[in-house]
Design a protein around this motif. Sequence first.
Motif, PDB file in Angstrom:
ATOM      1  N   THR A  21      39.326  30.934  34.402  1.00 49.19           N
ATOM      2  CA  THR A  21      39.653  32.006  35.338  1.00 49.19           C
ATOM      3  C   THR A  21      38.401  32.779  35.730  1.00 49.19           C
ATOM      4  O   THR A  21      37.452  32.905  34.951  1.00 49.19           O
ATOM      5  N   MET A  22      38.414  33.274  36.955  1.00 53.45           N
ATOM      6  CA  MET A  22      37.364  34.154  37.462  1.00 53.45           C
ATOM      7  C   MET A  22      37.994  35.480  37.839  1.00 53.45           C
ATOM      8  O   MET A  22      39.021  35.511  38.508  1.00 53.45           O
ATOM      9  N   VAL A  23      37.371  36.571  37.394  1.00 59.57           N
ATOM     10  CA  VAL A  23      37.906  37.910  37.641  1.00 59.57           C
ATOM     11  C   VAL A  23      36.856  38.743  38.365  1.00 59.57           C
ATOM     12  O   VAL A  23      35.705  38.840  37.922  1.00 59.57           O
ATOM     13  N   ALA A  24      37.252  39.334  39.479  1.00 61.31           N
ATOM     14  CA  ALA A  24      36.362  40.241  40.215  1.00 61.31           C
ATOM     15  C   ALA A  24      36.458  41.633  39.600  1.00 61.31           C
ATOM     16  O   ALA A  24      37.555  42.188  39.501  1.00 61.31           O
ATOM     17  N   PRO A  25      35.338  42.220  39.155  1.00 66.27           N
ATOM     18  CA  PRO A  25      35.383  43.585  38.598  1.00 66.27           C
ATOM     19  C   PRO A  25      35.877  44.577  39.640  1.00 66.27           C
ATOM     20  O   PRO A  25      35.517  44.497  40.814  1.00 66.27           O
ATOM     21  N   SER A  26      36.705  45.511  39.200  1.00 67.69           N
ATOM     22  CA  SER A  26      37.371  46.420  40.136  1.00 67.69           C
ATOM     23  C   SER A  26      36.714  47.797  40.146  1.00 67.69           C
ATOM     24  O   SER A  26      36.062  48.213  39.195  1.00 67.69           O
ATOM     25  N   PHE A  27      36.916  48.489  41.271  1.00 67.59           N
ATOM     26  CA  PHE A  27      36.636  49.928  41.351  1.00 67.59           C
ATOM     27  C   PHE A  27      37.948  50.628  41.043  1.00 67.59           C
ATOM     28  O   PHE A  27      38.906  50.554  41.815  1.00 67.59           O
ATOM     29  N   SER A  28      38.007  51.312  39.905  1.00 64.36           N
ATOM     30  CA  SER A  28      39.273  51.862  39.420  1.00 64.36           C
ATOM     31  C   SER A  28      39.301  53.368  39.567  1.00 64.36           C
ATOM     32  O   SER A  28      38.399  54.071  39.112  1.00 64.36           O
ATOM     33  N   THR A  29      40.355  53.843  40.221  1.00 62.70           N
ATOM     34  CA  THR A  29      40.582  55.281  40.336  1.00 62.70           C
ATOM     35  C   THR A  29      42.033  55.516  40.713  1.00 62.70           C
ATOM     36  O   THR A  29      42.656  54.685  41.386  1.00 62.70           O
ATOM     37  N   HIS A  30      42.613  56.599  40.249  1.00 57.46           N
ATOM     38  CA  HIS A  30      43.950  57.010  40.653  1.00 57.46           C
ATOM     39  C   HIS A  30      44.969  55.879  40.551  1.00 57.46           C
ATOM     40  O   HIS A  30      45.764  55.631  41.457  1.00 57.46           O
ATOM     41  N   SER A  31      44.891  55.144  39.425  1.00 59.89           N
ATOM     42  CA  SER A  31      45.880  54.126  39.085  1.00 59.89           C
ATOM     43  C   SER A  31      45.834  52.884  39.964  1.00 59.89           C
ATOM     44  O   SER A  31      46.772  52.086  39.946  1.00 59.89           O
ATOM     45  N   PHE A  32      44.748  52.685  40.684  1.00 56.12           N
ATOM     46  CA  PHE A  32      44.624  51.473  41.494  1.00 56.12           C
ATOM     47  C   PHE A  32      43.248  50.850  41.275  1.00 56.12           C
ATOM     48  O   PHE A  32      42.233  51.522  41.434  1.00 56.12           O
ATOM     49  N   ALA A  33      43.254  49.573  40.904  1.00 56.44           N
ATOM     50  CA  ALA A  33      42.015  48.825  40.689  1.00 56.44           C
ATOM     51  C   ALA A  33      41.660  48.106  41.991  1.00 56.44           C
ATOM     52  O   ALA A  33      42.120  46.984  42.243  1.00 56.44           O
ATOM     53  N   MET A  34      40.856  48.755  42.824  1.00 58.00           N
ATOM     54  CA  MET A  34      40.486  48.200  44.125  1.00 58.00           C
ATOM     55  C   MET A  34      39.633  46.946  43.943  1.00 58.00           C
ATOM     56  O   MET A  34      38.774  46.896  43.069  1.00 58.00           O
ATOM     57  N   ASN A  35      39.890  45.953  44.766  1.00 60.77           N
ATOM     58  CA  ASN A  35      39.132  44.691  44.806  1.00 60.77           C
ATOM     59  C   ASN A  35      39.444  43.769  43.634  1.00 60.77           C
ATOM     60  O   ASN A  35      38.829  42.705  43.490  1.00 60.77           O
ATOM     61  N   GLN A  36      40.397  44.157  42.783  1.00 55.07           N
ATOM     62  CA  GLN A  36      40.759  43.333  41.637  1.00 55.07           C
ATOM     63  C   GLN A  36      41.407  42.031  42.112  1.00 55.07           C
ATOM     64  O   GLN A  36      42.271  42.032  42.973  1.00 55.07           O
ATOM     65  N   ARG A  37      40.967  40.906  41.548  1.00 54.61           N
ATOM     66  CA  ARG A  37      41.644  39.630  41.785  1.00 54.61           C
ATOM     67  C   ARG A  37      41.271  38.667  40.677  1.00 54.61           C
ATOM     68  O   ARG A  37      40.163  38.710  40.128  1.00 54.61           O
ATOM     69  N   LEU A  38      42.232  37.800  40.329  1.00 57.53           N
ATOM     70  CA  LEU A  38      41.986  36.773  39.326  1.00 57.53           C
ATOM     71  C   LEU A  38      42.310  35.420  39.948  1.00 57.53           C
ATOM     72  O   LEU A  38      43.372  35.230  40.549  1.00 57.53           O
ATOM     73  N   LEU A  39      41.367  34.487  39.817  1.00 52.80           N
ATOM     74  CA  LEU A  39      41.504  33.145  40.346  1.00 52.80           C
ATOM     75  C   LEU A  39      41.604  32.164  39.186  1.00 52.80           C
ATOM     76  O   LEU A  39      40.765  32.194  38.270  1.00 52.80           O
ATOM     77  N   VAL A  40      42.612  31.336  39.201  1.00 50.24           N
ATOM     78  CA  VAL A  40      42.753  30.266  38.214  1.00 50.24           C
ATOM     79  C   VAL A  40      42.183  29.006  38.850  1.00 50.24           C
ATOM     80  O   VAL A  40      42.753  28.451  39.797  1.00 50.24           O
ATOM     81  N   LEU A  41      41.031  28.560  38.355  1.00 51.88           N
ATOM     82  CA  LEU A  41      40.315  27.450  38.973  1.00 51.88           C
ATOM     83  C   LEU A  41      40.985  26.111  38.631  1.00 51.88           C
ATOM     84  O   LEU A  41      41.640  25.972  37.601  1.00 51.88           O
ATOM     85  N   TYR A  42      40.784  25.148  39.520  1.00 55.06           N
ATOM     86  CA  TYR A  42      41.335  23.820  39.301  1.00 55.06           C
ATOM     87  C   TYR A  42      40.421  23.037  38.364  1.00 55.06           C
ATOM     88  O   TYR A  42      39.222  22.885  38.631  1.00 55.06           O
ATOM     89  N   ILE A  43      40.982  22.548  37.248  1.00 55.62           N
ATOM     90  CA  ILE A  43      40.234  21.736  36.286  1.00 55.62           C
ATOM     91  C   ILE A  43      40.436  20.263  36.645  1.00 55.62           C
ATOM     92  O   ILE A  43      41.555  19.736  36.569  1.00 55.62           O
TER      93      ILE A  43
END
Length: 512
Positions: A446-468
């Motif tokens: 998995t690849m995870v984009a680090p988020s900008f977190s404030t006021h209960s929302f993690a902006m730009n957060q996403r997790l990708l499950v890569l194809y093996i």
Amino acid sequence: MHMQLLFDNKVVIFDRTDFGRSNLSLPSGKCRYNDEAIMEDCTAHSLLYDVASNTYRPLMVQTDVWCSSGSVNSAGILIQTGGYHGGDHKIRVFTPCSDDDCDWIELQHETLSVQRWYASNQILPDGRVIVVGGRRAFNYEFFPKSLLEKPVYYFPFLKETTDPVEENNLYPFLHLLPDGNLFVFANQRSVVLDYVNHKIVKEFPAIPGEKRSYPATGSSAMLPLKLNPPILEGFFPLPPVSPSVEVMVCGGARGGAYLNATNGKFKAASKSCGRIRITDPDPKWVMENMPMSRVMPDMLILPTGDLIILNGAAKGTAGWEAAIDPVLNPLLYKPEESDPNKRFTVLKASTIPRLYHSSATLLPDGRILVGGSNPHVRYTFTGVSYPTELSIEAFSPPYLAAEFSHLRPSILSVEGPTGNVLSYGQQFSITLSMGLYQPEGEYSVTMVAPSFSTHSFAMNQRLLVLYIAHAQQLSVFAHKLTVYAPPTANIAPPGYYMLFVVTRGCLGIVFG
């Protein structure tokens, strides 16, 4: 109030500047003189936390960053936008450095077109940032700006979702979709915005139950995107089938909760979560209940693809002294569990209430960094039910428990990337070792984009499950996985990601 993990394993943390003096002094000779609380302020309202050494150093912001927003661009630079009063049009950048000289820089010749207070940001496939909404800002704009586009674009959806007095549509939830369009949620409604042609291309049913946007604050995440294998035609790979997309929204408060709280009446927060598969032909919200009510929850995607929900309160709403009954127990949510009654697990409680202006973010070692709680207009430490909280703590999810150490993989090498940089669609290999002998089993990368977190929302957060593409056992303890990188910038906007290997629910980690 705000947190952003950077590629060098350091976290920028900052709060509003008009609380008065903090407990952390700026380096000698540095002071602010434009503060709204005091004439001279030589204390820090931002710091850089080094996760590896558990140390920090003060940083200096020039104008008020209260209730602002942010994104990290493809170069790993934090683009931070808006705030309050003197900061509401400002654009600031923080560039990571290898020494201790880097600090906030406020751009002098580039500003926001309108005030952005309680706005949300999303990094786009072309590397720009879109800034959406804010108080009395029914529009969006881009940074950097193009000479061929308008400074700002009117977005009537934000005006339509504003409640009288309470608003309940601030900090809208944004999720970049695999087709390049933007999912936007505010209050109880959601749409898909084509920000290139500036039109709404799809609208969804309203989510049942309570309000979900600030100050009736819930949280939202786009569930993990499972990437499909490339399609081969002759010797040339074609773009893979686009993954299905499901968005989840949890918690919130009833309409009128904010006004009731100002009169000392604290109503129970929402217990419900809604999931909607927006790629379905006829999307509908599917509702389920959390074990407890929650307003102001932080919802983060874990490297395993599960979600963690923590912080917040059981009654009231967001705002100064507007919530009571802190919820101390995090929740683990397993979106792949077929039995809805088994999806939620109540985890060990913190001892520290985390209410208004607290925050949380995922760290490269798999822990969750949690900090803050300023439920008062000024720093207030005594004589109140919920004092201002200046501490940070780390929560370790179950996959880090000692009893699973023998299952936890260790990443030995990553082959294929040049200079730790992956190209779209590139095939690469990960060699890992296991603590004890284990036969070939189920893996995920998995690849995870680090988020900008404030006021209960993690902006730009996403997790990708890569194809093996292939898994191979090299020796008693060593295994090798051959994996495809994400195929397009729509699925993975250019930038820094955390790379994890998961086997039997346990992690191996590369941060790059």
